[in-house]
Design an enzyme around this catalytic site. Sequence first.
Site, PDB file in Angstrom:
ATOM      1  CG  ASP A 113      -0.893   3.238  -5.172  1.00  0.00           C
ATOM      2  OD1 ASP A 113      -0.435   2.330  -5.552  1.00  0.00           O
ATOM      3  OD2 ASP A 113      -2.080   3.550  -5.049  1.00  0.00           O
ATOM      4  CB  SER A 114      -1.730   1.757  -9.400  1.00  0.00           C
ATOM      5  OG  SER A 114      -2.257   1.371  -8.203  1.00  0.00           O
ATOM      6  N   GLY A 119      -2.573  -4.081 -10.760  1.00  0.00           N
ATOM      7  CA  GLY A 119      -2.281  -5.547 -10.328  1.00  0.00           C
ATOM      8  C   GLY A 119      -2.849  -6.639 -11.166  1.00  0.00           C
ATOM      9  CB  CYS A 136      -2.841  -4.941  -1.873  1.00  0.00           C
ATOM     10  SG  CYS A 136      -3.795  -4.071  -3.169  1.00  0.00           S
ATOM     11  CB  THR A 137      -1.857   0.514  -1.618  1.00  0.00           C
ATOM     12  OG1 THR A 137      -2.542  -0.009  -2.726  1.00  0.00           O
ATOM     13  CG2 THR A 137      -0.493   0.729  -1.936  1.00  0.00           C
ATOM     14  CG  HIS A 138      -6.838  -0.505  -2.572  1.00  0.00           C
ATOM     15  ND1 HIS A 138      -5.617  -0.205  -3.269  1.00  0.00           N
ATOM     16  CD2 HIS A 138      -7.769   0.071  -2.915  1.00  0.00           C
ATOM     17  CE1 HIS A 138      -5.828   0.697  -4.314  1.00  0.00           C
ATOM     18  NE2 HIS A 138      -7.086   0.745  -4.113  1.00  0.00           N
ATOM     19  CD  GLU A 156      -9.701   2.646  -6.328  1.00  0.00           C
ATOM     20  OE1 GLU A 156     -10.143   3.415  -6.900  1.00  0.00           O
ATOM     21  OE2 GLU A 156      -8.472   2.563  -5.586  1.00  0.00           O
ATOM     22  CB  CYS A 168       2.316   0.757  -6.133  1.00  0.00           C
ATOM     23  SG  CYS A 168       1.226  -0.524  -7.170  1.00  0.00           S
ATOM     24  CG  ASN A 169       1.852  -3.872  -1.619  1.00  0.00           C
ATOM     25  OD1 ASN A 169       2.594  -4.688  -0.859  1.00  0.00           O
ATOM     26  ND2 ASN A 169       1.237  -3.005  -1.147  1.00  0.00           N
ATOM     27  CB  THR A 170       1.412  -4.121  -8.398  1.00  0.00           C
ATOM     28  OG1 THR A 170       0.247  -4.707  -7.427  1.00  0.00           O
ATOM     29  CG2 THR A 170       1.570  -5.031  -9.634  1.00  0.00           C
TER      30      THR A 170
HETATM   31  N1  DGL Z   1      -1.569  -0.258  -5.662  1.00  0.00           N
HETATM   32  C1  DGL Z   1      -1.986  -1.804  -5.858  1.00  0.00           C
HETATM   33  C2  DGL Z   1      -0.901  -2.538  -5.093  1.00  0.00           C
HETATM   34  O1  DGL Z   1      -0.490  -2.265  -4.152  1.00  0.00           O
HETATM   35  C3  DGL Z   1      -3.363  -1.965  -5.671  1.00  0.00           C
HETATM   36  C4  DGL Z   1      -4.238  -1.356  -7.074  1.00  0.00           C
HETATM   37  C5  DGL Z   1      -3.842  -1.813  -8.646  1.00  0.00           C
HETATM   38  O2  DGL Z   1      -4.008  -3.152  -8.788  1.00  0.00           O
HETATM   39  O3  DGL Z   1      -3.217  -1.029  -9.232  1.00  0.00           O
HETATM   40  O4  DGL Z   1      -0.854  -3.641  -5.527  1.00  0.00           O
END
Ligand code: DGL
Length: 269
Positions: free
Chosen positions: A14-15, A47, A188-190, A156, A77-79
């Site tokens: 993930d990011s 993102g 999104c992961t968060h 975060e 990571c979704n992005t």
């Molecule tokens: N992990 C990113 C996502 O799921 C969210 C955090 C980011 O923008 O890097 O899209």
Amino acid sequence: MPELSDERPIGIFDSGVGGLTVMKEVMRYLPGENIIYFGDTARIPYGVRSAETVERYSFENASFLVSKGIKALVVACNTSSAISLDLLRREFPIPVIGVVEPGARAAVAKAGSKKVAVIGTETTINSRAYERAIKAIDQSVEVTGFACPLFVPLIEEGWLDGEIVNLTARKYLSPISPDRTGVIVLGCTHYPMISNVIAKITGMPLIDSAVETAREVRSILADKGLFRHEGNTPEMQFYVTDFPEKFVITGEKFLKHPIERISKVRLAG
Ligand code: DGL
């Protein structure tokens, strides 16, 4: 003859810390598996970056994990999933599982009214990857995307409820027309960290891509005979590109599990 146990770890990237929501579900569905988690904390957020940059970062992260001998790669990571899954599948000869397709499948299955709202980062929403994945399953589903860029920094920061998160969520979610038989995809992961707030404001059922992805990983390992036999306690190893101490503090809240073996690494870009 008894099946061989495949000891190689599953790699997850993930990011940053958010992908631990996916790792938590992978641990729940596959409690015997060794896991290596990679969080690109030096370059988060993805993102808000261009597709080209997200693709390059994703390739570098995947190359690092593949060099550690993983048997399957989970792009938490979704992005990254929205932008770079095709590239990663072309480049690496192991199963590569993203979060978009499992989330899309669950959304189509659960959206009685055939209306799906997707919330995510700007890059994920602009890519329209969820829309494509949903329409590939059922062309008649109506998909609308909503970028919620402030959710990631708030989460975060550890602000998971209270006035600021509620006001922000109200502002982002008010354009979603309430439809109790439609669904909202947490793209999104968060966002699973504030699912209570999102559910309360919208009153709609939520699709958590993390859960759907973990199920998909389990079914792919089963199909390919890649399971590790449960027995010895599995090993969890973490790598980050910056601030391991901060990752441990926030990460343990996401993972609800101690983070012990963590190293800071520098990627050969
Ligand atoms: N992990 C990113 C996502 O799921 C969210 C955090 C980011 O923008 O890097 O899209």
